[in-house]
Design an enzyme around this catalytic site. Structure first.
Site, short mmCIF file in Angstrom:
data_model
loop_
_atom_site.label_atom_id
_atom_site.label_comp_id
_atom_site.label_asym_id
_atom_site.label_seq_id
_atom_site.Cartn_x
_atom_site.Cartn_y
_atom_site.Cartn_z
N ASP A 19 -8.75 -4.04 -6.78
CA ASP A 19 -8.37 -3.41 -5.51
C ASP A 19 -9.01 -2.03 -5.41
OD1 ASP A 19 -7.10 -2.35 -3.29
OD2 ASP A 19 -5.07 -2.67 -4.03
N HIS A 58 -6.83 -5.94 -0.83
CA HIS A 58 -5.74 -4.98 -0.79
C HIS A 58 -4.62 -5.60 0.03
CE1 HIS A 58 -3.85 -1.05 -0.82
NE2 HIS A 58 -3.76 -1.06 0.49
N SER A 99 0.83 -1.20 0.00
CA SER A 99 0.00 0.00 0.00
C SER A 99 0.87 1.26 0.00
CB SER A 99 -0.95 -0.06 1.21
OG SER A 99 -1.94 0.92 1.14
#
Length: 530
Positions: free
Chosen positions: A441, A470, A221
């Site tokens: 995602d 994710h 991320s």
């Protein structure tokens, strides 16, 4: 005017059914405004050798801990020092490939526990070759000083996130302005040095303290952006670079958040369609559109009568947003929805909020760092009229979390620390990097991975076709995990497509995350919003 990146359409998702279609997508040009590269980073001040001590846990019996002093201001290396909290699982092989730094995202996520998880989740022969290093970035967790701008910022019941009248909008504005002012009052001496470039320069100090000629990096991320910025500053110091669930480097951060709004709305619709598929369990209807109407009817009812005195519309969104990050939470969220809407029992909804949506005391730190980094990294609109126009325009297409996300980031409209200019992470000097991305995602939409792949010359992109979670590597997908292990062994990788894991099955309320979902341990470490 800023426009969000469109969420992958069904047509684009269908195109991912073949590797050739992915290759074509990856070959498409990514148009972005030119941005400057970061200023050349001077060599860091000599760092003292790290002193590791045992901090084993039952789950991670070989875990070690240390702390590292770094300059608050890297341009004044002899000035004030701050500390970073570190963990390590040492290599055990006769020959080591050096340190592998791991980061769970955020910004604001603590990475100390992630080291143990990654070392135990990798194949034994791969983990044995690396010193897996976790760290709390500056301002985070056990690093010092740790930011905490405002206690009680998320205390329920907050004003409705959707400002249907001026009074509601004003109440939300007062909340976010107060948070921004509190940050300035408490941490004015630190805020100019809390940002991605400063955090990336910390990693170089860490590399020298480790005595490593090069380091490897594995980030999820937001951690993908931190890794890309470090690699841009020090491409010759990178051994392996793994980026999972990739931030769009061209949208940092206002545009990326707008892109999330549409992607999360689509993912929420996927959840509601899954609920409709199991009407025999949840009794909410077989038509996804009708199920969606019932969810929004629940939201409306909570405006006047919050469940348990805790769950109003804003808290409801907080509760269901994690389902956009990880579908293993869907059974628990569906059960809470059904209990409220069908059986008129609010208790499971309150329990779901306390599990998924309620902010723990420690989250005051993570949210404070999140805000400080995002507000410092790049320019945000200062005119609230710009925010209002963009949010209503996006809300019309994506009502699930547009306004909730706006208020989460809105302190940046009132931030007093001047923003930096976003660096260009384009890199032609790296060894091949490996990128992982689920095609659906929501937190980091697919187009961002394509953009990063285009900027990192020689990189490989592995797509989880049809996946919506994710954080996908080390979450139970054998195809992805094999490609990660092969890359960490050899440094070689190629573009590829892996099938997504199957969606979860309904489960009883006592088994909120069924074993079939996979990845629960990872997603508990990654958290939400990052």
């Amino acid at each position: 005017m800023l426009h969000p990146v469109p969420h992958p359409s069904k047509k684009r998702a269908a195109a991912l059914l073949s590797l050739s279609a992915v290759a074509a997508a990856l070959a498409s040009p990514v148009v972005a405004a030119p941005a400057p590269a970061p200023a050349p980073a001077p060599a860091p001040a000599a760092a003292a050798a790290l002193r590791w001590s045992g901090c084993a846990t039952p789950r991670y019996p070989t875990l070690q801990c240390a702390s590292l002093k770094v300059p608050l201001d890297h341009d004044r290396p002899a000035g004030r020092q701050i500390s970073l909290a570190l963990t390590r699982v040492p290599h055990t092989a006769a020959t080591s490939q050096g340190p592998l730094l791991v980061n769970p995202g955020g910004p604001g996520g603590s990475g100390r526990t992630l080291a143990g998880f990654v070392a135990s989740a990798l194949p034994k022969d791969v983990a044995a070759q690396y010193d897996v290093i976790g760290f709390d970035p500056r301002g985070v967790g056990r690093s010092e000083p740790a930011l905490d701008c405002g206690a009680g910022h998320f205390k329920p019941v907050r004003p409705d996130s959707v400002p249907l009248d001026p009074a509601t909008e004003q109440a939300n504005l007062e909340r976010v302005r107060s948070f921004a002012e509190s940050c300035q009052t408490k941490h004015a001496d630190v805020l100019p040095y809390v940002g991605t470039v400063s955090a990336a320069r910390d990693l170089e100090v860490l590399r020298t303290a480790l005595g490593a000629e090069r380091l490897s990096y594995f980030g999820y991320s937001y951690g993908t952006y931190l890794g890309a910025v470090y690699a841009r500053l020090h491409p010759d110091r990178v051994h392996r670079l793994v980026l999972d669930s990739v931030v769009d480097p061209g949208g940092v951060w206002y545009e990326d958040n707008l892109a999330q709004d549409q992607a999360f709305d689509a993912r929420h619709k996927s959840f509601l369609a899954w609920v409709a598929q199991y009407d025999a369990t949840y009794h909410l209807g077989t038509d996804p559109a009708a199920v969606e109407e019932r969810w929004y009817a629940m939201r409306t009812a909570l405006r006047s009568a919050p469940a348990g005195g805790k769950v109003g519309p804003a808290e409801l969104e907080d509760t269901y947003m994690p389902g956009g990050y990880y579908n293993g939470y869907w059974p628990a969220l569906a059960e809470a929805f059904a209990a409220y809407a069908v059986r008129e029992d609010p208790k499971p909804l309150v329990a779901a909020y306390e599990r998924f949506g309620a902010v723990e005391p420690s989250a005051g730190n993570s949210y404070s760092v999140y805000t400080a980094v995002q507000c410092r990294d790049s320019a945000w609109p200062r005119d609230w009229n710009t925010w209002r126009a963009d949010m209503w325009r996006t809300h019309a297409k994506a009502p699930f979390m547009t306004w909730n996300n706006a208020w989460y980031n809105a302190p940046c409209a009132f931030w007093k620390t001047e923003p930096l200019r976003t660096p260009d992470v384009t890199n032609h000097d790296l060894p091949p990097a490996l990128l992982f991305q689920a095609s659906e995602d929501a937190a980091t939409p697919f187009e961002g991975a394509v953009a990063m792949h285009d900027k990192l010359a020689g990189s490989a992109l592995v797509v989880e076709e049809g996946g919506g979670n994710h954080g996908v590597a080390l979450s139970g997908n054998k195809c992805l995990d094999e490609k990660l292990a092969a890359y960490l062994r050899t440094g070689q990788a190629a573009d590829a497509v892996c099938p997504a894991q199957p969606a979860p099955k309904p489960a009883t309320a006592t088994r909120a995350v069924p074993p079939s979902a996979g990845g629960a341990a990872l997603h508990g470490l990654l958290g939400f919003r990052g």
